[in-house]
Design a protein around this motif. Structure first.
Motif, PDB file in Angstrom:
ATOM      1  N   LEU A  57      21.784  61.885 -65.203  1.00 25.08           N
ATOM      2  CA  LEU A  57      21.752  62.446 -63.857  1.00 25.08           C
ATOM      3  C   LEU A  57      20.339  62.316 -63.306  1.00 25.08           C
ATOM      4  CD1 LEU A  57      23.846  65.733 -64.258  1.00 25.08           C
ATOM      5  CD2 LEU A  57      24.550  63.614 -63.137  1.00 25.08           C
ATOM      6  N   VAL A  58      20.193  61.599 -62.202  1.00 26.55           N
ATOM      7  CA  VAL A  58      18.888  61.389 -61.575  1.00 26.55           C
ATOM      8  C   VAL A  58      18.809  62.234 -60.312  1.00 26.55           C
ATOM      9  CG1 VAL A  58      17.301  59.703 -60.578  1.00 26.55           C
ATOM     10  CG2 VAL A  58      18.817  59.035 -62.462  1.00 26.55           C
ATOM     11  N   GLY A  59      17.815  63.117 -60.237  1.00 23.40           N
ATOM     12  CA  GLY A  59      17.643  63.934 -59.043  1.00 23.40           C
ATOM     13  C   GLY A  59      16.898  65.214 -59.335  1.00 23.40           C
ATOM     14  N   PHE A  60      16.820  66.048 -58.325  1.00 26.40           N
ATOM     15  CA  PHE A  60      16.231  67.372 -58.448  1.00 26.40           C
ATOM     16  C   PHE A  60      16.800  68.224 -57.323  1.00 26.40           C
ATOM     17  CE2 PHE A  60      13.518  64.847 -55.724  1.00 26.40           C
ATOM     18  CZ  PHE A  60      13.251  65.687 -54.656  1.00 26.40           C
ATOM     19  N   GLY A  61      16.606  69.521 -57.410  1.00 25.41           N
ATOM     20  CA  GLY A  61      17.133  70.388 -56.367  1.00 25.41           C
ATOM     21  C   GLY A  61      17.491  71.756 -56.893  1.00 25.41           C
ATOM     22  N   PRO A  62      18.014  72.620 -56.026  1.00 19.30           N
ATOM     23  CA  PRO A  62      18.242  74.019 -56.378  1.00 19.30           C
ATOM     24  C   PRO A  62      19.273  74.242 -57.477  1.00 19.30           C
ATOM     25  CG  PRO A  62      19.186  73.500 -54.229  1.00 19.30           C
ATOM     26  CD  PRO A  62      18.328  72.340 -54.607  1.00 19.30           C
ATOM     27  N   LYS A  93      26.018  72.675 -75.559  1.00 17.44           N
ATOM     28  CA  LYS A  93      25.427  71.762 -76.543  1.00 17.44           C
ATOM     29  C   LYS A  93      25.646  70.297 -76.158  1.00 17.44           C
ATOM     30  CE  LYS A  93      25.818  75.033 -80.398  1.00 17.44           C
ATOM     31  NZ  LYS A  93      26.161  76.178 -79.528  1.00 17.44           N
ATOM     32  N   LEU A  94      25.245  69.982 -74.938  1.00 12.09           N
ATOM     33  CA  LEU A  94      25.416  68.624 -74.413  1.00 12.09           C
ATOM     34  C   LEU A  94      24.109  67.841 -74.352  1.00 12.09           C
ATOM     35  CD1 LEU A  94      27.893  69.251 -71.439  1.00 12.09           C
ATOM     36  CD2 LEU A  94      28.406  68.125 -73.612  1.00 12.09           C
ATOM     37  N   ALA A  95      23.041  68.355 -74.939  1.00 14.32           N
ATOM     38  CA  ALA A  95      21.732  67.706 -74.829  1.00 14.32           C
ATOM     39  C   ALA A  95      21.748  66.284 -75.373  1.00 14.32           C
ATOM     40  CB  ALA A  95      20.675  68.535 -75.551  1.00 14.32           C
ATOM     41  N   ALA A  96      22.583  66.032 -76.380  1.00 13.61           N
ATOM     42  CA  ALA A  96      22.659  64.681 -76.943  1.00 13.61           C
ATOM     43  C   ALA A  96      23.478  63.747 -76.062  1.00 13.61           C
ATOM     44  CB  ALA A  96      23.258  64.734 -78.349  1.00 13.61           C
ATOM     45  N   ARG A  97      24.193  64.320 -75.093  1.00 17.44           N
ATOM     46  CA  ARG A  97      25.082  63.520 -74.245  1.00 17.44           C
ATOM     47  C   ARG A  97      24.579  63.367 -72.814  1.00 17.44           C
ATOM     48  NH1 ARG A  97      29.221  61.060 -77.282  1.00 17.44           N
ATOM     49  NH2 ARG A  97      29.694  62.434 -79.047  1.00 17.44           N
ATOM     50  N   VAL A  98      23.856  64.371 -72.335  1.00 18.40           N
ATOM     51  CA  VAL A  98      23.459  64.393 -70.927  1.00 18.40           C
ATOM     52  C   VAL A  98      21.941  64.457 -70.819  1.00 18.40           C
ATOM     53  CG1 VAL A  98      23.649  65.590 -68.720  1.00 18.40           C
ATOM     54  CG2 VAL A  98      25.602  65.567 -70.296  1.00 18.40           C
ATOM     55  N   THR A  99      21.377  63.606 -69.960  1.00 16.29           N
ATOM     56  CA  THR A  99      19.936  63.596 -69.707  1.00 16.29           C
ATOM     57  C   THR A  99      19.687  63.757 -68.217  1.00 16.29           C
ATOM     58  OG1 THR A  99      19.573  62.093 -71.576  1.00 16.29           O
ATOM     59  CG2 THR A  99      17.788  62.309 -69.980  1.00 16.29           C
ATOM     60  N   LEU A 100      18.828  64.713 -67.852  1.00 19.74           N
ATOM     61  CA  LEU A 100      18.409  64.881 -66.464  1.00 19.74           C
ATOM     62  C   LEU A 100      17.095  64.139 -66.247  1.00 19.74           C
ATOM     63  CD1 LEU A 100      19.095  68.684 -65.791  1.00 19.74           C
ATOM     64  CD2 LEU A 100      20.674  66.751 -65.629  1.00 19.74           C
ATOM     65  N   HIS A 101      17.007  63.438 -65.120  1.00 23.88           N
ATOM     66  CA  HIS A 101      15.793  62.694 -64.767  1.00 23.88           C
ATOM     67  C   HIS A 101      15.275  63.219 -63.430  1.00 23.88           C
ATOM     68  CE1 HIS A 101      16.720  59.589 -67.872  1.00 23.88           C
ATOM     69  NE2 HIS A 101      17.971  59.805 -67.503  1.00 23.88           N
ATOM     70  N   PRO A 102      14.494  64.313 -63.423  1.00 27.65           N
ATOM     71  CA  PRO A 102      14.048  64.889 -62.152  1.00 27.65           C
ATOM     72  C   PRO A 102      13.022  64.020 -61.418  1.00 27.65           C
ATOM     73  CG  PRO A 102      13.035  66.027 -64.003  1.00 27.65           C
ATOM     74  CD  PRO A 102      14.052  65.100 -64.579  1.00 27.65           C
ATOM     75  N   ARG A 103      12.282  63.200 -62.125  1.00 32.10           N
ATOM     76  CA  ARG A 103      11.294  62.328 -61.496  1.00 32.10           C
ATOM     77  C   ARG A 103      11.406  60.954 -62.138  1.00 32.10           C
ATOM     78  NH1 ARG A 103      11.344  66.185 -58.893  1.00 32.10           N
ATOM     79  NH2 ARG A 103       9.663  67.459 -58.030  1.00 32.10           N
ATOM     80  N   LEU A 104      11.946  60.008 -61.396  1.00 33.58           N
ATOM     81  CA  LEU A 104      12.121  58.663 -61.926  1.00 33.58           C
ATOM     82  C   LEU A 104      11.701  57.668 -60.848  1.00 33.58           C
ATOM     83  CD1 LEU A 104      13.179  57.516 -64.622  1.00 33.58           C
ATOM     84  CD2 LEU A 104      15.407  57.203 -63.540  1.00 33.58           C
TER      85      LEU A 104
END
Length: 218
Positions: A157-162, A175-186
């Protein structure tokens, strides 16, 4: 709303005086409200937050937009005819103030490359501001269910916000850390590389029954 106000002030400071400027092109209606008295044409690219949330919920913004559209040489662009009609009716825009400019892929930035799925980990990707009405939570729930069913997949998921804290909370609690990655600044190149590595691009959407807000790009 505060983040958009900060963007508005920053965009005004970056532009400075209008001497020698033939026209202003403003991304987001929030930034366009800096140019209510601009002596040059103002072209405003309206986004989903502007038309679906801010116009409905923030009276000062709505008043500013009404002042803006009443000026000379004020044009508004929209990614779809449906969204254009919705905002045009709300602000009583004249037909010559409305332009539909479709979203498109800049092939110089993202040239086509053949990709195939060999049956290993399925890589999903989604890009967009983390807002409730963009509905990234549905993607997280889908990943949770598919993981529980034994599917091998990941989601970027690429983005940022409230809604970022809520997304992080869901990832942690399920327990999804191994499956989902957030990219707030790319970076732009980082986004391109991520898209090339992905098998599927997914754009969720949600209609808020209370405000009518929805993701206008879907």
């Amino acid at each position: 709303m505060q983040q958009y106000r900060e963007f508005e002030v920053a965009s005004f400071k970056a532009l400075g005086p209008l001497r020698g400027v033939a026209a202003v092109q403003a991304q987001f209606g929030m930034s366009a409200t800096n140019f209510l008295r601009a002596p040059v044409p103002v072209i405003t690219s309206m986004h989903g937050y502007d038309g679906n949330v801010a116009l409905r919920s923030h009276r000062p913004f709505r008043r500013s937009m009404q002042r803006l559209c009443a000026g000379q040489h004020r044009v508004f662009t929209f990614p779809s005819r449906h969204f254009a009609n919705q905002v045009a009716n709300s602000l009583s825009l004249a037909p010559d103030q409305v332009r539909v400019v479709r979203n498109y892929v800049n092939q110089s930035f993202f040239p086509w490359q053949h990709r195939s799925f060999s049956g290993d980990t399925l890589r999903l990707c989604s890009i967009g501001r983390f807002e409730t009405f963009k509905d990234q939570m549905t993607l997280l729930e889908a990943v949770r269910q598919l993981r529980d069913q034994g599917s091998d997949l990941t989601l970027d998921l690429v983005g940022f916000g409230p809604a970022e804290a809520r997304l992080k909370g869901f990832i942690q609690s399920h327990k999804l850390a191994a499956r989902v990655t957030l990219h707030p600044r790319l970076s732009r190149s980082g986004i391109r590389d991520l898209l090339y590595r992905s098998h599927l691009y997914v754009q969720p959407s949600h209609v808020d029954l209370n405000t009518g807000a929805e993701e206008s790009f879907c």
